[in-house]
Design a protein around this motif. Structure first.
Motif, PDB file in Angstrom:
ATOM      1  N   MET A 214       0.836  -1.164   0.000  1.00 31.37           N
ATOM      2  CA  MET A 214       0.000   0.000   0.000  1.00 31.37           C
ATOM      3  C   MET A 214       0.887   1.235   0.000  1.00 31.37           C
ATOM      4  O   MET A 214       1.859   1.290   0.737  1.00 31.37           O
ATOM      5  CB  MET A 214      -0.990  -0.155   1.140  1.00 31.37           C
ATOM      6  CG  MET A 214      -0.869   0.556   2.417  1.00 31.37           C
ATOM      7  SD  MET A 214      -2.094   0.105   3.679  1.00 31.37           S
ATOM      8  CE  MET A 214      -1.242  -1.177   4.542  1.00 31.37           C
ATOM      9  N   PRO A 215       0.624   2.192  -0.845  1.00 32.83           N
ATOM     10  CA  PRO A 215       1.459   3.396  -0.958  1.00 32.83           C
ATOM     11  C   PRO A 215       1.208   4.380   0.189  1.00 32.83           C
ATOM     12  O   PRO A 215       0.220   4.274   0.921  1.00 32.83           O
ATOM     13  CB  PRO A 215       1.028   3.999  -2.298  1.00 32.83           C
ATOM     14  CG  PRO A 215      -0.353   3.493  -2.510  1.00 32.83           C
ATOM     15  CD  PRO A 215      -0.428   2.139  -1.849  1.00 32.83           C
ATOM     16  N   LEU A 216       2.093   5.330   0.309  1.00 36.72           N
ATOM     17  CA  LEU A 216       1.995   6.349   1.345  1.00 36.72           C
ATOM     18  C   LEU A 216       0.737   7.184   1.182  1.00 36.72           C
ATOM     19  O   LEU A 216       0.434   7.660   0.093  1.00 36.72           O
ATOM     20  CB  LEU A 216       3.225   7.260   1.280  1.00 36.72           C
ATOM     21  CG  LEU A 216       3.269   8.404   2.283  1.00 36.72           C
ATOM     22  CD1 LEU A 216       3.429   7.867   3.698  1.00 36.72           C
ATOM     23  CD2 LEU A 216       4.424   9.350   1.952  1.00 36.72           C
ATOM     24  N   THR A 217      -0.004   7.337   2.272  1.00 36.47           N
ATOM     25  CA  THR A 217      -1.170   8.212   2.254  1.00 36.47           C
ATOM     26  C   THR A 217      -0.828   9.577   2.824  1.00 36.47           C
ATOM     27  O   THR A 217      -1.218  10.598   2.269  1.00 36.47           O
ATOM     28  CB  THR A 217      -2.343   7.594   3.038  1.00 36.47           C
ATOM     29  OG1 THR A 217      -1.905   7.269   4.355  1.00 36.47           O
ATOM     30  CG2 THR A 217      -2.867   6.347   2.354  1.00 36.47           C
ATOM     31  N   SER A 218      -0.106   9.599   3.961  1.00 31.71           N
ATOM     32  CA  SER A 218       0.292  10.869   4.564  1.00 31.71           C
ATOM     33  C   SER A 218       1.306  10.611   5.667  1.00 31.71           C
ATOM     34  O   SER A 218       1.440   9.482   6.144  1.00 31.71           O
ATOM     35  CB  SER A 218      -0.914  11.605   5.151  1.00 31.71           C
ATOM     36  OG  SER A 218      -1.442  10.890   6.250  1.00 31.71           O
ATOM     37  N   ILE A 219       1.988  11.668   6.052  1.00 35.86           N
ATOM     38  CA  ILE A 219       2.799  11.643   7.266  1.00 35.86           C
ATOM     39  C   ILE A 219       1.967  12.372   8.307  1.00 35.86           C
ATOM     40  O   ILE A 219       1.650  13.543   8.161  1.00 35.86           O
ATOM     41  CB  ILE A 219       4.169  12.321   7.059  1.00 35.86           C
ATOM     42  CG1 ILE A 219       4.981  11.581   5.992  1.00 35.86           C
ATOM     43  CG2 ILE A 219       4.933  12.379   8.386  1.00 35.86           C
ATOM     44  CD1 ILE A 219       5.296  10.127   6.305  1.00 35.86           C
ATOM     45  N   ASP A 220       1.603  11.638   9.351  1.00 32.48           N
ATOM     46  CA  ASP A 220       0.695  12.161  10.351  1.00 32.48           C
ATOM     47  C   ASP A 220       1.388  13.132  11.306  1.00 32.48           C
ATOM     48  O   ASP A 220       2.618  13.133  11.427  1.00 32.48           O
ATOM     49  CB  ASP A 220       0.078  11.005  11.143  1.00 32.48           C
ATOM     50  CG  ASP A 220      -0.718  10.048  10.260  1.00 32.48           C
ATOM     51  OD1 ASP A 220      -1.133  10.450   9.151  1.00 32.48           O
ATOM     52  OD2 ASP A 220      -0.920   8.895  10.684  1.00 32.48           O
ATOM     53  N   ASP A 221       0.595  13.918  11.997  1.00 32.18           N
ATOM     54  CA  ASP A 221       1.130  14.860  12.989  1.00 32.18           C
ATOM     55  C   ASP A 221       1.729  14.149  14.199  1.00 32.18           C
ATOM     56  O   ASP A 221       2.413  14.779  14.999  1.00 32.18           O
ATOM     57  CB  ASP A 221       0.032  15.815  13.465  1.00 32.18           C
ATOM     58  CG  ASP A 221      -0.415  16.767  12.368  1.00 32.18           C
ATOM     59  OD1 ASP A 221       0.356  16.993  11.407  1.00 32.18           O
ATOM     60  OD2 ASP A 221      -1.546  17.285  12.468  1.00 32.18           O
ATOM     61  N   ASN A 222       1.450  12.848  14.342  1.00 35.90           N
ATOM     62  CA  ASN A 222       1.998  12.093  15.463  1.00 35.90           C
ATOM     63  C   ASN A 222       2.993  11.028  14.992  1.00 35.90           C
ATOM     64  O   ASN A 222       3.158   9.991  15.629  1.00 35.90           O
ATOM     65  CB  ASN A 222       0.874  11.457  16.289  1.00 35.90           C
ATOM     66  CG  ASN A 222       0.075  10.421  15.502  1.00 35.90           C
ATOM     67  OD1 ASN A 222       0.248  10.263  14.296  1.00 35.90           O
ATOM     68  ND2 ASN A 222      -0.809   9.727  16.195  1.00 35.90           N
ATOM     69  N   ALA A 223       3.681  11.302  13.891  1.00 31.74           N
ATOM     70  CA  ALA A 223       4.647  10.360  13.325  1.00 31.74           C
ATOM     71  C   ALA A 223       6.000  10.484  14.024  1.00 31.74           C
ATOM     72  O   ALA A 223       6.347  11.536  14.575  1.00 31.74           O
ATOM     73  CB  ALA A 223       4.827  10.622  11.830  1.00 31.74           C
ATOM     74  N   ALA A 224       6.758   9.405  13.964  1.00 30.52           N
ATOM     75  CA  ALA A 224       8.148   9.397  14.424  1.00 30.52           C
ATOM     76  C   ALA A 224       8.974   8.656  13.390  1.00 30.52           C
ATOM     77  O   ALA A 224       8.515   7.667  12.805  1.00 30.52           O
ATOM     78  CB  ALA A 224       8.281   8.718  15.776  1.00 30.52           C
ATOM     79  N   LEU A 225      10.190   9.125  13.171  1.00 28.72           N
ATOM     80  CA  LEU A 225      11.146   8.400  12.341  1.00 28.72           C
ATOM     81  C   LEU A 225      11.854   7.404  13.247  1.00 28.72           C
ATOM     82  O   LEU A 225      12.363   7.778  14.307  1.00 28.72           O
ATOM     83  CB  LEU A 225      12.163   9.363  11.722  1.00 28.72           C
ATOM     84  CG  LEU A 225      13.279   8.694  10.909  1.00 28.72           C
ATOM     85  CD1 LEU A 225      12.718   8.053   9.640  1.00 28.72           C
ATOM     86  CD2 LEU A 225      14.364   9.703  10.562  1.00 28.72           C
TER      87      LEU A 225
END
Length: 184
Positions: free
Chosen positions: A1-12
């Motif tokens: 599944m492709p990227l939909t979004s980088i969320d505001d609560n994401a971490a690398l």
């Protein structure tokens, strides 16, 4: 599944880029490219005020296995993160003792403290650390994104199998450029 979004609560989450893995072969992406792309993503995450978590591995399962580690002797500093990663004081570091980060409750607790609901994964190895961490995230209802050009494995065919056959069932698959575009 492709990227939909980088969320505001994401971490690398950067996996196992350490002295003990730096000299290993990596396919299809060279270790130097994985490091460079992980550093670029870390800079972008910091600019957005999102957490960066550098993970090293310092052991393995004590369960009985038929396979030996085959790694030979390791230098005393084998668990040290690579200096070229440019780890910042604001970054988090996490030591794991198994393939994936979720082997005990500590990583889930860290994510809870940071209020993280999405993991963007880079590092080595795709079929072990990355896949295990993505599966662990999925089992905990945490969205995972695997950055396909910022991961690598000892064997290119194994890397491709994980990215094409396994990981799309538990994670979104993206590239460094797509993540950088989505985070800006």
């Amino acid at each position: 599944m492709p990227l939909t979004s980088i969320d505001d609560n994401a971490a690398l989450v950067v996996l196992d880029l350490q002295v003990g893995t730096a000299g290993l072969p990596s396919a299809p992406n060279a270790m130097s490219d994985i490091i460079e792309r992980s550093v670029a993503l870390a800079e972008a995450f910091r600019e957005k005020g999102l957490p960066v978590i550098w993970v090293n591995v310092a052991g393995g399962s004590t369960a009985r296995t038929q396979a030996s580690n085959g790694g030979g002797s390791l230098p005393d500093n084998w668990t040290d993160l690579l200096p070229e990663l440019k780890v910042q004081d604001s970054d988090q570091t996490f030591t794991k003792f198994a393939m994936g980060t979720f082997h005990d409750q500590r990583f889930a607790d860290l994510l809870g403290e940071l209020k993280v609901g999405q993991l963007v994964l880079t590092g080595v190895t795709t079929s072990f650390a990355v896949e295990s961490t993505a599966r662990g995230a999925y089992e905990r209802n945490i969205n995972a994104v695997v950055v396909s050009d910022a991961v690598g494995d000892l064997d290119g065919a194994v890397n491709d199998h994980s990215l094409e056959k396994v990981l799309p069932h538990v994670a979104e698959i993206s590239t460094t450029a797509e993540v950088l575009e989505a985070i800006r």
